[in-house]
Design a protein around this motif. Structure first.
Motif, PDB file in Angstrom:
ATOM      1  N   ASP A 182       0.842  -1.199   0.000  1.00  0.00           N
ATOM      2  CA  ASP A 182       0.000   0.000   0.000  1.00  0.00           C
ATOM      3  C   ASP A 182       0.872   1.242   0.000  1.00  0.00           C
ATOM      4  O   ASP A 182       2.099   1.179   0.165  1.00  0.00           O
ATOM      5  CB  ASP A 182      -0.931  -0.015   1.217  1.00  0.00           C
ATOM      6  N   LEU A 202      -5.449  -4.239 -10.116  1.00  0.00           N
ATOM      7  CA  LEU A 202      -6.666  -4.331  -9.311  1.00  0.00           C
ATOM      8  C   LEU A 202      -6.353  -4.495  -7.822  1.00  0.00           C
ATOM      9  O   LEU A 202      -7.270  -4.471  -6.996  1.00  0.00           O
ATOM     10  CB  LEU A 202      -7.513  -5.511  -9.793  1.00  0.00           C
ATOM     11  N   ASN A 204      -4.888  -2.435  -5.930  1.00  0.00           N
ATOM     12  CA  ASN A 204      -4.847  -1.175  -5.206  1.00  0.00           C
ATOM     13  C   ASN A 204      -5.714  -0.136  -5.895  1.00  0.00           C
ATOM     14  O   ASN A 204      -6.140  -0.299  -7.037  1.00  0.00           O
ATOM     15  CB  ASN A 204      -3.394  -0.664  -5.112  1.00  0.00           C
ATOM     16  N   GLU A 205      -5.943   0.967  -5.188  1.00  0.00           N
ATOM     17  CA  GLU A 205      -6.691   2.095  -5.715  1.00  0.00           C
ATOM     18  C   GLU A 205      -5.940   3.380  -5.367  1.00  0.00           C
ATOM     19  O   GLU A 205      -4.923   3.353  -4.683  1.00  0.00           O
ATOM     20  CB  GLU A 205      -8.107   2.136  -5.116  1.00  0.00           C
ATOM     21  N   VAL A 244      -9.541   1.748 -15.075  1.00  0.00           N
ATOM     22  CA  VAL A 244      -9.522   0.722 -14.038  1.00  0.00           C
ATOM     23  C   VAL A 244      -9.516   1.400 -12.673  1.00  0.00           C
ATOM     24  O   VAL A 244      -8.750   2.333 -12.436  1.00  0.00           O
ATOM     25  CB  VAL A 244      -8.306  -0.218 -14.202  1.00  0.00           C
ATOM     26  N   ASN A 245     -10.383   0.952 -11.784  1.00  0.00           N
ATOM     27  CA  ASN A 245     -10.451   1.467 -10.410  1.00  0.00           C
ATOM     28  C   ASN A 245     -10.558   2.984 -10.344  1.00  0.00           C
ATOM     29  O   ASN A 245      -9.967   3.633  -9.485  1.00  0.00           O
ATOM     30  CB  ASN A 245      -9.222   1.005  -9.614  1.00  0.00           C
ATOM     31  N   GLY A 246     -11.302   3.573 -11.264  1.00  0.00           N
ATOM     32  CA  GLY A 246     -11.465   5.020 -11.262  1.00  0.00           C
ATOM     33  C   GLY A 246     -10.254   5.781 -11.758  1.00  0.00           C
ATOM     34  O   GLY A 246     -10.218   7.013 -11.669  1.00  0.00           O
ATOM     35  N   SER A 247      -9.260   5.070 -12.278  1.00  0.00           N
ATOM     36  CA  SER A 247      -8.049   5.708 -12.790  1.00  0.00           C
ATOM     37  C   SER A 247      -7.775   5.159 -14.191  1.00  0.00           C
ATOM     38  O   SER A 247      -8.678   4.659 -14.856  1.00  0.00           O
ATOM     39  CB  SER A 247      -6.873   5.431 -11.851  1.00  0.00           C
TER      40      SER A 247
END
Length: 282
Positions: A182, A202, A204-205, A244-247
């Motif tokens: 993280d 996928l 991490n965000e 992906v993931n809002g990015s």
């Protein structure tokens, strides 16, 4: 009728010759621009992936890399499969040195950096001839060449007027990635994820952009549609800039191929130069 029947196998021969002898060596530079939510200044990132040094025909890649090293960039990211055979280690190190002399180079390993794949393993995934490459020597040579290799670790530095934090996952394909990795929690202008396989993004965000490779865009594509990737990212999301993931994630089509699958069709080998601009940048 007979000329028509003859033309079919002739066309197949021409397509096969093109896919084996021409397109794998028809390198291109793909240029993209995305917005960074926290970026303070534009930054140019050169993405290299799946070079596969140790392939039978190596000199075209060496020439292409020399050309790419002359581009203007602020950071270089390498997303694995640097070698295909142990004898490709020295060639890769010599090819990456000019990049490291100009800008920070950050890399993560891929499955081919760890394992040798025989023909059955290449076509049937986890079956048959696999043995370990001399990856400790590869990793040691990378360090000596000034490349920052991340294996389930992160690094922070400044480049092009931005504070940057990069998370780098070890190879997910061989089960070496630690999904618990993280962010440090410290303020930063740009967060980047490096993973060999697209699926690793996928884990991490909260990043601005992820970089991956591995799939080579399927190597066979139909006008941008990639049906043959070994990933959940396929079809219209099999290569290029994908959400992906809002990015965003850039999935590279790669520079080389495995020794046992030396073909490409409508999926040219590439290096990718991505400019990340601040949201307010004009």
């Amino acid at each position: 009728m007979y000329p028509f029947l003859i033309s079919i196998p002739l066309a197949l021969v021409v397509i096969a010759a093109y896919a084996i002898c021409i397109e794998p060596f028809w390198f291109r530079t793909r240029r993209e621009t995305v917005r960074g939510r926290r970026a303070k200044a534009p930054i140019r990132i050169l993405h290299l992936s799946d070079i596969h040094f140790g392939h039978r025909v190596q000199w075209p890649k060496e020439r292409a890399l020399r050309k790419w090293s002359d581009l203007d960039f602020d950071l270089v990211v390498v997303t694995g499969d640097m070698i295909d055979e142990d004898w490709g280690i020295d060639s890769f190190i010599e090819a990456i040195r000019p990049f490291a002399a100009k800008a920070p180079v950050v890399a993560v390993p891929g499955n081919h950096d760890y394992l040798h794949y025989g023909p059955w393993a290449a076509y049937f995934n986890h079956v048959a001839d696999k043995r370990l490459h001399d990856y400790p020597r590869l990793f040691e040579r990378l360090s000596r060449a000034g490349v920052c290799l991340l294996r389930n670790s992160r690094v922070r530095f400044d480049a092009a007027g931005n504070s940057i934090e990069i998370l780098g996952y070890d190879d997910p394909f061989t089960g070496r990635a630690d999904a618990r990795l993280d962010w440090s929690g410290k303020p930063t202008d740009l967060r980047i994820v490096l993973t060999h396989t697209p699926d690793g993004a996928l884990f991490n965000e909260g990043y601005d952009i992820a970089f991956s490779g591995h799939t080579h865009g399927g190597q066979i594509s139909f006008f941008g549609y990639s049906p043959l990737t070994k990933s959940r990212f396929r079809g219209w999301h099999g290569a290029g800039i994908v959400p992906v993931n809002g990015s965003w994630m850039n999935i590279s089509r790669g520079i080389g191929t495995s020794s046992w699958t030396p073909i490409r069709f409508m999926c040219r080998p590439e290096a990718v130069l991505i400019t990340i601009e601040p949201v307010s940048y004009n």
